[in-house]
Design a protein around this motif. Structure first.
Motif, PDB file in Angstrom:
ATOM      1  N   THR A   1       0.892  -1.214  -0.072  1.00 35.03           N
ATOM      2  CA  THR A   1       0.097  -0.181  -0.018  1.00 35.03           C
ATOM      3  C   THR A   1       0.890   1.090   0.147  1.00 35.03           C
ATOM      4  O   THR A   1       1.806   1.324   0.963  1.00 35.03           O
ATOM      5  N   THR A   2       0.648   2.073  -0.876  1.00 38.17           N
ATOM      6  CA  THR A   2       1.626   3.307  -1.280  1.00 38.17           C
ATOM      7  C   THR A   2       1.734   4.201  -0.088  1.00 38.17           C
ATOM      8  O   THR A   2       2.781   4.764   0.302  1.00 38.17           O
ATOM      9  N   VAL A   3       0.497   4.571   0.681  1.00 40.57           N
ATOM     10  CA  VAL A   3       0.547   5.316   1.692  1.00 40.57           C
ATOM     11  C   VAL A   3      -0.303   4.998   2.954  1.00 40.57           C
ATOM     12  O   VAL A   3      -1.160   4.252   2.954  1.00 40.57           O
ATOM     13  N   ILE A   4      -0.013   5.720   3.835  1.00 42.32           N
ATOM     14  CA  ILE A   4      -0.936   5.661   5.109  1.00 42.32           C
ATOM     15  C   ILE A   4      -1.008   7.036   5.755  1.00 42.32           C
ATOM     16  O   ILE A   4       0.016   7.647   6.070  1.00 42.32           O
ATOM     17  N   THR A   5      -2.210   7.388   6.318  1.00 42.65           N
ATOM     18  CA  THR A   5      -2.654   8.758   7.166  1.00 42.65           C
ATOM     19  C   THR A   5      -2.881   8.574   8.306  1.00 42.65           C
ATOM     20  O   THR A   5      -3.736   7.504   8.604  1.00 42.65           O
ATOM     21  N   ILE A   6      -2.139   9.285   9.046  1.00 46.21           N
ATOM     22  CA  ILE A   6      -2.251   9.153  10.787  1.00 46.21           C
ATOM     23  C   ILE A   6      -2.523  10.301  11.442  1.00 46.21           C
ATOM     24  O   ILE A   6      -2.232  11.327  10.643  1.00 46.21           O
ATOM     25  N   LYS A   7      -3.369  10.392  11.991  1.00 43.06           N
ATOM     26  CA  LYS A   7      -3.682  11.605  12.917  1.00 43.06           C
ATOM     27  C   LYS A   7      -3.338  11.137  14.521  1.00 43.06           C
ATOM     28  O   LYS A   7      -3.451  10.079  14.864  1.00 43.06           O
ATOM     29  N   ALA A   8      -2.800  12.298  15.094  1.00 39.77           N
ATOM     30  CA  ALA A   8      -2.340  12.195  16.386  1.00 39.77           C
ATOM     31  C   ALA A   8      -2.696  13.471  17.223  1.00 39.77           C
ATOM     32  O   ALA A   8      -2.678  14.713  16.848  1.00 39.77           O
ATOM     33  N   VAL A   9      -2.949  13.181  18.627  1.00 42.77           N
ATOM     34  CA  VAL A   9      -3.421  14.364  19.579  1.00 42.77           C
ATOM     35  C   VAL A   9      -2.464  14.116  20.840  1.00 42.77           C
ATOM     36  O   VAL A   9      -2.057  13.094  20.954  1.00 42.77           O
ATOM     37  N   GLY A  10      -2.393  15.310  21.547  1.00 46.03           N
ATOM     38  CA  GLY A  10      -1.442  15.070  22.551  1.00 46.03           C
ATOM     39  C   GLY A  10      -2.386  14.577  23.923  1.00 46.03           C
ATOM     40  O   GLY A  10      -2.853  13.401  23.837  1.00 46.03           O
ATOM     41  N   ASP A  11      -2.119  15.276  25.138  1.00 44.25           N
ATOM     42  CA  ASP A  11      -2.505  14.780  26.417  1.00 44.25           C
ATOM     43  C   ASP A  11      -4.095  15.014  26.731  1.00 44.25           C
ATOM     44  O   ASP A  11      -4.624  15.913  26.635  1.00 44.25           O
ATOM     45  N   MET A  12      -4.572  13.838  26.846  1.00 47.62           N
ATOM     46  CA  MET A  12      -6.034  13.742  27.531  1.00 47.62           C
ATOM     47  C   MET A  12      -6.263  13.162  28.793  1.00 47.62           C
ATOM     48  O   MET A  12      -5.603  12.058  29.108  1.00 47.62           O
ATOM     49  N   ALA A  13      -7.011  13.788  29.463  1.00 49.35           N
ATOM     50  CA  ALA A  13      -7.309  13.359  30.811  1.00 49.35           C
ATOM     51  C   ALA A  13      -8.778  13.632  31.090  1.00 49.35           C
ATOM     52  O   ALA A  13      -9.301  14.395  31.816  1.00 49.35           O
ATOM     53  N   PRO A  14      -9.834  12.787  30.335  1.00 47.56           N
ATOM     54  CA  PRO A  14     -11.131  12.787  30.291  1.00 47.56           C
ATOM     55  C   PRO A  14     -11.701  12.496  31.535  1.00 47.56           C
ATOM     56  O   PRO A  14     -11.273  11.344  32.089  1.00 47.56           O
ATOM     57  N   GLY A  15     -12.958  13.114  32.003  1.00 45.43           N
ATOM     58  CA  GLY A  15     -13.553  12.705  33.178  1.00 45.43           C
ATOM     59  C   GLY A  15     -12.723  12.832  34.541  1.00 45.43           C
ATOM     60  O   GLY A  15     -13.256  12.041  35.471  1.00 45.43           O
ATOM     61  N   THR A  16     -11.689  13.510  34.525  1.00 40.46           N
ATOM     62  CA  THR A  16     -10.931  13.558  35.729  1.00 40.46           C
ATOM     63  C   THR A  16     -11.438  14.709  36.495  1.00 40.46           C
ATOM     64  O   THR A  16     -11.637  15.672  35.980  1.00 40.46           O
ATOM     65  N   ARG A  17     -11.450  14.630  37.803  1.00 36.96           N
ATOM     66  CA  ARG A  17     -11.587  15.537  38.738  1.00 36.96           C
ATOM     67  C   ARG A  17     -10.585  15.409  39.845  1.00 36.96           C
ATOM     68  O   ARG A  17     -11.087  15.390  41.090  1.00 36.96           O
ATOM     69  N   TYR A  18      -9.332  15.444  39.471  1.00 40.61           N
ATOM     70  CA  TYR A  18      -8.222  14.969  40.584  1.00 40.61           C
ATOM     71  C   TYR A  18      -8.549  13.631  41.189  1.00 40.61           C
ATOM     72  O   TYR A  18      -8.902  12.645  40.466  1.00 40.61           O
ATOM     73  N   SER A  19      -8.606  13.642  42.457  1.00 41.14           N
ATOM     74  CA  SER A  19      -8.958  12.213  42.956  1.00 41.14           C
ATOM     75  C   SER A  19     -10.330  12.035  43.322  1.00 41.14           C
ATOM     76  O   SER A  19     -10.832  11.082  43.904  1.00 41.14           O
ATOM     77  N   LYS A  20     -11.147  13.093  43.017  1.00 42.32           N
ATOM     78  CA  LYS A  20     -12.629  12.924  43.295  1.00 42.32           C
ATOM     79  C   LYS A  20     -13.397  11.809  42.332  1.00 42.32           C
ATOM     80  O   LYS A  20     -12.839  11.413  41.200  1.00 42.32           O
ATOM     81  N   THR A  21     -14.601  11.373  42.495  1.00 39.19           N
ATOM     82  CA  THR A  21     -15.223  10.450  41.561  1.00 39.19           C
ATOM     83  C   THR A  21     -15.521  11.276  40.230  1.00 39.19           C
ATOM     84  O   THR A  21     -15.973  12.423  40.382  1.00 39.19           O
ATOM     85  N   PRO A  22     -15.222  10.743  39.284  1.00 43.98           N
ATOM     86  CA  PRO A  22     -15.439  11.280  37.864  1.00 43.98           C
ATOM     87  C   PRO A  22     -17.043  11.519  37.706  1.00 43.98           C
ATOM     88  O   PRO A  22     -17.684  10.964  37.974  1.00 43.98           O
ATOM     89  N   GLN A  23     -17.185  12.693  37.105  1.00 42.23           N
ATOM     90  CA  GLN A  23     -18.455  13.232  36.585  1.00 42.23           C
ATOM     91  C   GLN A  23     -18.858  12.786  35.351  1.00 42.23           C
ATOM     92  O   GLN A  23     -17.939  13.292  34.457  1.00 42.23           O
TER      93      GLN A  23
END
Length: 397
Positions: free
Chosen positions: A72-94
């Protein structure tokens, strides 16, 4: 007499018509094929007809050989940085608003062969942090496992779990994160000494996650890193490195050779590491950890993104000032891993910590400026609309 008529008379004189018909019925083309296959053993390309006349009955080998099997001649990649979804430090996630998390960049995340990110949290219900979070600037990030499906539905196929928060809830939290990702069909990378192989059509892609800690693949152990990359390169067509390293914060947007430090912690020499692993066979470096954008560089025809910044903060990561600027990196590689072209999709993180497409293009201009400052001679063109090309393809402009 015209030449064709003279030739036909000569043929009739040398061979009866019945013989020519018989020769045709036996299959001249099969005869030709036989001689092509036997060319190495019998180099003469001619079949004798008489003492003074011959006919070339051979076909060029390329006409008879099967079509070559190409990758296959080419491949297209997408990338992102840091993700911290659903976090509220040490609290139960909302999780009541979680479905809105990727709505602002839904269109930009689509249309790639492989979508990669860095998961800077744990996906676990285990309640006991492994850190003393009563101390200043010490945080333990925890996300409800239900968010795993949200990440999958956003399109992520690969997530790095090699960073300074994946052991926030100890070995149990790390193992839960790995298990939950795999159950959702997302491949975790960054497990020590492990290489993940991803198949895209007939291309084998090797992916390795690195950090600056010994419980992951550590960039400070350059010898081990090079060995791992060489091993991956032997098995794969393309090798991609995801690396969490470098100092953090608004003042950490420059790439400088030498070891970086943050809170007295060795955060590695990302410049030296990136070049060393490319020399060992790596094809794409995806950096994260500083939480701000850093320059991109083209080295040996391979793209290095030194930091892709924040992407999902969600209360865990600061989005003040330049910490809110981000990009979705798009990179098209050849089947050998060379960078062909790319695009920076500009993103801004809103007050909720969610990403949305930023039509002003602020992040593009930021990244263009940083690249010019840090790597003015790198053979890479970044246009105002975010398109990227090797300078050899864009005329050097």
């Amino acid at each position: 007499m015209a030449w064709p008529s003279a030739f036909s008379v000569a043929l009739r004189r040398w061979f009866p018509l019945s013989f020519l018909i018989t020769l045709t019925s036996l299959g001249i083309f099969g005869f030709r094929h036989y001689h092509v296959r036997q060319r190495a053993a019998s180099p003469s390309p001619l079949v004798a007809i008489s003492d003074n006349t011959s006919l070339d009955l051979t076909l060029d080998a390329a006409q008879l050989a099967p079509e070559p099997q190409t990758k296959t001649t080419v491949i297209t990649i997408k990338a992102v940085g840091d993700m911290a979804p659903g976090t509220r430090y040490s609290k139960t996630p909302q999780i009541d608003k979680k479905m809105q998390m990727f709505a602002g960049v839904e269109g930009q995340l689509k249309w790639s062969d492989l979508l990669i990110g860095n998961l800077e949290t744990t996906l676990t219900n285990y309640p006991h942090p492994a850190k003393d979070i009563s101390r200043p600037n010490v945080f333990a990030f925890r996300t409800a496992p239900s968010y795993t499906n949200l990440l999958r539905d956003a399109g992520f196929q690969i997530l790095s779990i090699a960073n300074n928060h994946t052991f926030d809830y100890g070995q149990q939290g790390f193992q839960d994160t790995k298990t939950n990702l795999e159950a959702a069909g997302i491949a975790p990378i960054g497990i020590k000494n492990q290489i993940h192989y991803h198949q895209h059509k007939d291309l084998t892609i090797a992916l390795i996650g690195f950090s600056t800690y010994d419980y992951h693949n550590n960039i400070n152990n350059l010898e081990a890193a090079v060995t791992l990359v060489k091993q991956a390169n032997e098995q794969a067509d393309i090798t991609i490195i995801s690396v969490h390293a470098g100092a953090e914060g608004t003042g950490a947007n420059r790439v400088r050779p030498g070891t970086e430090w943050f809170f007295r912690e060795n955060r590695g020499d990302l410049h030296k590491f990136s070049r060393a692993v490319i020399d060992a066979g790596a094809d794409l470096i995806l950096g994260h950890g500083p939480h701000v954008l850093r320059a991109v560089e083209l080295y040996q025809g391979r793209l290095i993104a030194y930091s892709l910044a924040n992407f999902v903060a969600d209360g865990a990561l600061s989005v003040a000032g330049t910490l809110s600027e981000s990009v979705i990196l798009e990179a098209t590689l050849s089947s050998e891993g060379a960078f062909l072209q790319g695009r920076l999709h500009p993103v801004r993180i809103n007050y909720q910590g969610f990403p949305f497409y930023d039509a002003s293009g602020t992040a593009i201009q930021r990244l263009r400026s940083l690249t010019q400052q840090n790597f003015p001679d790198t053979p890479l063109t970044i246009q105002e609309d975010g398109q990227m090309f090797p300078k050899i393809l864009s005329g050097g402009n």
